[in-house]
Write an enzyme that holds these catalytic residues in place. Structure first.
Site, PDB file in Angstrom:
ATOM      1  N   ASN A 154       0.890  -1.190   0.068  1.00  0.00           N
ATOM      2  CA  ASN A 154       0.052   0.036   0.074  1.00  0.00           C
ATOM      3  C   ASN A 154       0.742   1.214  -0.122  1.00  0.00           C
ATOM      4  O   ASN A 154       0.463   2.263  -0.684  1.00  0.00           O
ATOM      5  CB  ASN A 154      -0.972   0.026   1.274  1.00  0.00           C
ATOM      6  CG  ASN A 154      -0.237  -0.246   2.489  1.00  0.00           C
ATOM      7  OD1 ASN A 154       0.555  -0.776   2.603  1.00  0.00           O
ATOM      8  ND2 ASN A 154      -0.845   0.414   3.664  1.00  0.00           N
ATOM      9  N   SER A 231      -0.320  -7.689   7.101  1.00  0.00           N
ATOM     10  CA  SER A 231      -1.575  -8.143   7.931  1.00  0.00           C
ATOM     11  C   SER A 231      -1.375  -8.532   9.195  1.00  0.00           C
ATOM     12  O   SER A 231      -0.301  -9.125   9.268  1.00  0.00           O
ATOM     13  CB  SER A 231      -2.567  -8.940   6.991  1.00  0.00           C
ATOM     14  OG  SER A 231      -1.714 -10.107   6.990  1.00  0.00           O
ATOM     15  N   GLU A 252       4.346  -4.324  12.568  1.00  0.00           N
ATOM     16  CA  GLU A 252       3.671  -3.261  12.444  1.00  0.00           C
ATOM     17  C   GLU A 252       2.387  -3.854  11.465  1.00  0.00           C
ATOM     18  O   GLU A 252       2.465  -4.210  10.479  1.00  0.00           O
ATOM     19  CB  GLU A 252       4.181  -2.045  11.875  1.00  0.00           C
ATOM     20  CG  GLU A 252       3.381  -0.918  11.948  1.00  0.00           C
ATOM     21  CD  GLU A 252       2.419  -0.640  11.047  1.00  0.00           C
ATOM     22  OE1 GLU A 252       1.276  -0.899  11.438  1.00  0.00           O
ATOM     23  OE2 GLU A 252       2.688  -0.189   9.949  1.00  0.00           O
ATOM     24  N   GLY A 254      -2.297  -4.681  11.298  1.00  0.00           N
ATOM     25  CA  GLY A 254      -3.327  -4.189  10.751  1.00  0.00           C
ATOM     26  C   GLY A 254      -3.996  -3.232  11.928  1.00  0.00           C
ATOM     27  O   GLY A 254      -3.490  -2.881  12.793  1.00  0.00           O
ATOM     28  N   CYS A 286      -3.184   1.013   6.766  1.00  0.00           N
ATOM     29  CA  CYS A 286      -3.305   0.346   8.215  1.00  0.00           C
ATOM     30  C   CYS A 286      -3.977   1.465   9.219  1.00  0.00           C
ATOM     31  O   CYS A 286      -4.744   0.903  10.103  1.00  0.00           O
ATOM     32  CB  CYS A 286      -1.977   0.098   8.801  1.00  0.00           C
ATOM     33  SG  CYS A 286      -0.713   1.255   8.958  1.00  0.00           S
ATOM     34  N   PHE A 382      -9.932  -2.447   4.924  1.00  0.00           N
ATOM     35  CA  PHE A 382      -8.737  -1.971   4.082  1.00  0.00           C
ATOM     36  C   PHE A 382      -9.310  -1.550   2.580  1.00  0.00           C
ATOM     37  O   PHE A 382      -8.810  -1.850   1.680  1.00  0.00           O
ATOM     38  CB  PHE A 382      -7.766  -3.162   3.897  1.00  0.00           C
ATOM     39  CG  PHE A 382      -6.319  -2.650   3.929  1.00  0.00           C
ATOM     40  CD1 PHE A 382      -5.910  -2.172   5.042  1.00  0.00           C
ATOM     41  CD2 PHE A 382      -5.522  -2.721   2.754  1.00  0.00           C
ATOM     42  CE1 PHE A 382      -4.613  -1.606   5.007  1.00  0.00           C
ATOM     43  CE2 PHE A 382      -4.308  -2.257   2.852  1.00  0.00           C
ATOM     44  CZ  PHE A 382      -3.743  -2.043   4.061  1.00  0.00           C
TER      45      PHE A 382
END
Length: 485
Positions: A154, A231, A252, A254, A286, A382
């Site tokens: 992303n 995720s 790190e 969701g 996120c 998401f």
């Protein structure tokens, strides 16, 4: 010649040099059009193991380099991101489906991450400790060794460079595994920038690949630290493997972040913040505002304002027009978004806006009549979906916020005094008063709690030094100590 000339990297990975990946190559697709942008090399599990061995070999000399030498490489890499930002921006736009502003943000942050990291080699390397013994006692920071960085699709450039740059600056070697859907933005451009900046061969390795490649990195004995962004489900697997192999994992993960609108808040401004928090980069962040908690006195007015925003935000190909939202990354992600929206409707939710898609373009969506058990409220979507729920008191708002398994980011809009009281009651890695949920700065600690990860492991000198070094106890005497044996 373009800086990212495909003749250098097309169909290749980087293990000491550009070479064919054992797993072949794949097309790099533009989500907005389906066009093929190029070919990316794919690494096998064996390639990942080889990269770990070579990285460990190269790391020793890199760790021994003078601080000014490491700092100079980081500064030059930052200069390269700035000098070639137009070319990098276009790749980020086309590969991730980003609007121009989001692409520009990624390259800007990448340069700043390098510049900030360039200060780390000259940072204090430890402390002088008091001792009752007749010796000097020190706690010093030493490079961890080999760091594996596994990054998502992303924000591929930011979410790679924020670990790559400080880890390198602190004397580690790095193996970078970007998502195969964004191999250039998340991998090639970083590899090329550091290659041109003079980083010695082998100190940074690039192994684009799938889950089996990432799994091999978690098992490789040379890898000491795994920096994973992705995720929660995948992060649990990485964490389990790291624990089994006694590695440190910085996870790190969701988020299902809450945006709280307090009584008396400016509804127009709150709706603008809420729309940005939920719809920026198609909700594929996120930190996206996945839950809108609005005081019961403002709910109807807020829903009307948010619905108007959603209905008037243009959606389309970012390369051909001025749009606010681009495409979802692929069909699987789009179908998952739509599944949750349909399940939400089946559970009683009302679609106030959106809820439809054309190819990979999903319309900004507003849902009402949801409760705390609704799939759209409970799950991380998401995607560009904003469920709205009313609350009656600060205590109730805190209870609703904390009911989620996630704990990454919370936004509180309205009276600062009330917001401060609520901020003290919520469990979250980040709290933003009178700002929306999506925020990241290179010098600020970043991370979540609960299912959102293992805390603030990124950002700022202290967090980066803690993340990418080991603490060693060192004592020194002027001569050999006497012992009774």
């Amino acid at each position: 010649m373009n800086f990212l000339d495909p003749s250098v990297w097309a169909g290749k990975i980087y293990t000491d040099s550009w070479t064919d990946g054992s797993a072949g190559s794949i097309d790099i697709l533009e989500p907005a059009t389906g066009a093929v942008l190029g070919r990316a090399g794919m690494a096998s599990a064996e390639d990942a193991r080889l990269a770990a061995t070579r990285a460990a070999r190269a790391q020793k000399e890199w760790a021994a380099a003078k601080p000014e030498e490491r700092a100079a490489v980081l500064r030059r890499a930052g200069d390269i991101f700035e000098a070639h930002s137009a070319e990098f921006d276009e790749w980020v736009q086309r590969e991730t489906g980003a609007i121009g502003a989001k692409a520009g943000l990624e390259t800007h942050v990448a340069a700043n991450e390098c510049f900030d990291a360039a200060a780390l080699p000259h940072h204090s390397a430890g402390d002088v400790l008091t001792s009752d013994a007749d010796h000097w006692s020190f706690a010093r920071r030493v490079p961890a060794g080999v760091v594996a960085v596994i990054s998502p699709f992303n924000f591929p450039l930011i979410l790679s460079i924020r670990s790559v740059a400080p880890a390198l600056a602190l004397g580690n070697a790095v193996i970078l595994k970007p998502d195969p859907r964004t191999p250039v933005s998340g991998g090639v451009m970083i590899m090329r920038a550091f290659e041109e900046a003079g980083l010695p061969a082998g100190v940074l390795q690039l192994v684009t690949g799938g889950a089996e490649t990432g799994a091999a990195l978690t098992e490789a004995p040379e890898v000491r630290i795994i920096s994973f962004t992705g995720s929660t489900a995948a992060g649990r697997r990485v964490g389990e493997a790291a624990g089994r192999n006694l590695k440190r994992a910085h996870l790190e993960l969701g988020g299902n972040n809450a945006l709280v609108v307090l009584p008396g808040a400016d509804v127009a401004k709150a709706a603008s913040a809420g729309a940005f928090g939920s719809f920026m980069h198609q909700g594929q962040v996120c930190m996206t505002a996945g839950r809108h908690l609005v005081h019961e006195s403002l709910k109807d007015e807020y829903v009307a304002a948010l619905r108007e925003k959603a209905e008037n935000l243009p959606v389309g190909d970012p390369m051909t027009g001025a749009v606010a939202l681009g495409p979802i990354i692929d069909e699987n992600q789009r179908d998952n978004i739509d599944r949750i929206v349909r399940e939400a409707k089946d559970a009683g939710a009302v679609v106030e806006a959106g809820g439809t898609y054309d190819n990979l373009f999903y319309a900004p969506t507003v849902l009402t009549n949801v409760d705390a058990e609704n799939p759209a409220w409970v799950q991380e979507i998401f995607g560009p979906v904003a469920p709205v729920l009313a609350f009656s008191s600060i205590e109730e708002a805190a209870e609703i916020v904390n009911a989620s398994e996630y704990g990454l980011s919370v936004s509180i809009l309205g009276d600062v005094g009330q917001a401060m009281k609520l901020a003290d009651l919520v469990h979250s890695g980040k709290v933003h008063i009178n700002e929306q949920t999506v925020m990241d700065e290179s010098n600020a600690p970043f991370g979540g709690v609960g299912a959102s990860g293992t805390g603030a492991r990124f950002g700022g000198y202290a967090a980066n030094i803690e993340a990418f070094t080991e603490t060693q106890w060192l004592t020194v005497r002027p001569e050999i100590a006497p012992y009774p044996f």
